[in-house]
Design a protein around this motif. Structure first.
Motif, PDB file in Angstrom:
ATOM      1  N   MET A   1      18.315  44.571 -46.425  1.00 33.92           N
ATOM      2  CA  MET A   1      17.295  43.542 -46.262  1.00 33.92           C
ATOM      3  C   MET A   1      16.996  43.292 -44.787  1.00 33.92           C
ATOM      4  N   LEU A   2      18.031  43.267 -43.952  1.00 30.30           N
ATOM      5  CA  LEU A   2      17.840  43.067 -42.514  1.00 30.30           C
ATOM      6  C   LEU A   2      17.022  44.199 -41.902  1.00 30.30           C
ATOM      7  N   GLU A   3      17.256  45.425 -42.375  1.00 27.29           N
ATOM      8  CA  GLU A   3      16.481  46.566 -41.890  1.00 27.29           C
ATOM      9  C   GLU A   3      15.003  46.410 -42.261  1.00 27.29           C
ATOM     10  N   VAL A   4      14.747  45.930 -43.483  1.00 27.72           N
ATOM     11  CA  VAL A   4      13.367  45.709 -43.932  1.00 27.72           C
ATOM     12  C   VAL A   4      12.711  44.601 -43.111  1.00 27.72           C
ATOM     13  N   LEU A   5      13.443  43.511 -42.865  1.00 25.85           N
ATOM     14  CA  LEU A   5      12.902  42.399 -42.079  1.00 25.85           C
ATOM     15  C   LEU A   5      12.612  42.834 -40.645  1.00 25.85           C
TER      16      LEU A   5
ATOM     17  N   GLY B   1       7.020  46.424 -52.772  1.00 29.27           N
ATOM     18  CA  GLY B   1       7.887  46.979 -53.808  1.00 29.27           C
ATOM     19  C   GLY B   1       9.326  47.161 -53.391  1.00 29.27           C
ATOM     20  N   PHE B   2       9.812  46.345 -52.460  1.00 23.98           N
ATOM     21  CA  PHE B   2      11.206  46.451 -52.038  1.00 23.98           C
ATOM     22  C   PHE B   2      12.105  45.804 -53.091  1.00 23.98           C
ATOM     23  N   GLY B   3      12.992  46.582 -53.663  1.00 22.18           N
ATOM     24  CA  GLY B   3      13.880  46.083 -54.709  1.00 22.18           C
ATOM     25  C   GLY B   3      15.112  45.415 -54.138  1.00 22.18           C
ATOM     26  N   ALA B   4      15.434  44.226 -54.655  1.00 18.91           N
ATOM     27  CA  ALA B   4      16.595  43.478 -54.161  1.00 18.91           C
ATOM     28  C   ALA B   4      17.174  42.638 -55.292  1.00 18.91           C
ATOM     29  N   GLU B   5      18.350  42.065 -55.023  1.00 16.14           N
ATOM     30  CA  GLU B   5      18.975  41.117 -55.940  1.00 16.14           C
ATOM     31  C   GLU B   5      19.101  39.767 -55.248  1.00 16.14           C
ATOM     32  N   LEU B   6      18.897  38.694 -55.997  1.00 16.20           N
ATOM     33  CA  LEU B   6      19.108  37.351 -55.473  1.00 16.20           C
ATOM     34  C   LEU B   6      20.208  36.682 -56.279  1.00 16.20           C
ATOM     35  N   VAL B   7      21.067  35.951 -55.577  1.00 16.57           N
ATOM     36  CA  VAL B   7      22.170  35.253 -56.233  1.00 16.57           C
ATOM     37  C   VAL B   7      21.736  33.829 -56.583  1.00 16.57           C
ATOM     38  N   LYS B   8      21.904  33.476 -57.839  1.00 17.67           N
ATOM     39  CA  LYS B   8      21.550  32.128 -58.291  1.00 17.67           C
ATOM     40  C   LYS B   8      22.668  31.140 -57.960  1.00 17.67           C
ATOM     41  N   LYS B   9      22.352  29.875 -58.045  1.00 12.71           N
ATOM     42  CA  LYS B   9      23.355  28.845 -57.806  1.00 12.71           C
ATOM     43  C   LYS B   9      24.487  28.952 -58.822  1.00 12.71           C
TER      44      LYS B   9
END
Length: 220
Positions: free
Chosen positions: A150-154, A165-173
């Motif tokens: 993600m840091l590389e993309v940013l 179309g960048f695929g990622a995962e997000l952590v829920k609470k």
């Protein structure tokens, strides 16, 4: 070029003061800039001989000659650029208003990747309150070990590249995760063309990824 820009003859121009070239409402801004030795002014309203207004960037160069101080001002007409950027900003503001009511996940990041705003769908999907989300970096909500990509993309976005179309995962609470497909769009400042903010549009692909995984298993 300067005479054509303002529409004056040389003889008429030499009879004018600096303030005669600008609308009254800009006088304080210009006076402060001259006193504080500012070197650059962006999108300053200027008045032509016929009374019409255009916008210019001003580069101020100070020098001394025989003990006297002089200021050379270089005017660059940026009216067309300003008009285009104003339209883009209006469109983005309208898009952000629409996004608030959409199911799509919408973030606004600053140039460092910190979250400036998010729409209702983000809070509902991740389960965080505003205080837990705003002001934190987006990478803080990725699973451990996923931050580098993600840091590389940013970094690429900070250089002006649009990523789709960048695929990622997000952590829920709750501790669970959701799969997301991100579009990241950089927005530049008018004055120095640096990246001021990043619009991030995310689509929940969790169910889609599960289906793809199930199809792969079935083929085996």
């Amino acid at each position: 070029s300067f005479l054509r820009m303002f529409g004056y003859s040389k003889s008429n121009l030499l009879r004018l003061r600096v303030m005669d070239l600008h609308p009254v409402e800009t006088f304080n801004q210009i006076e402060k800039a001259l006193k504080k030795k500012v070197q650059f002014l962006s999108e300053i309203p200027c008045r032509k001989a016929d009374g019409t207004i255009f916008y210019a960037d001003l580069q101020l160069i100070r020098s001394r000659l025989k003990g006297k101080g002089f200021i050379e001002a270089i005017f660059t007409n940026v009216t067309e650029r300003k008009t285009i950027l104003d339209r883009i900003l209006e469109a983005l503001q309208e898009k952000e208003k629409i996004a608030e009511a959409q199911s799509e996940l919408m973030f606004t990041l600053d140039g460092r990747g910190e979250i400036l705003s998010a729409n209702r769908s983000v809070f509902e999907a991740l389960g965080y309150g505003k205080a837990s989300l705003i002001g934190r970096e987006l990478v803080n909500f990725l699973p451990p070990g996923k931050e580098k990509e993600m840091l590389e993309v940013l970094t690429r976005v900070s250089l002006g590249e649009t990523i789709r179309g960048f695929g990622a995962e997000l952590v829920k609470k709750s501790g669970g995760t959701m799969n997301v497909s991100f579009d990241l769009i950089p927005i530049q400042t008018r004055a120095n063309r640096k990246i001021e903010r990043v619009i991030v549009a995310g689509r929940d692909t969790t169910e889609q990824n599960k289906l793809i995984g199930a199809l792969k298993v079935a083929k085996k």
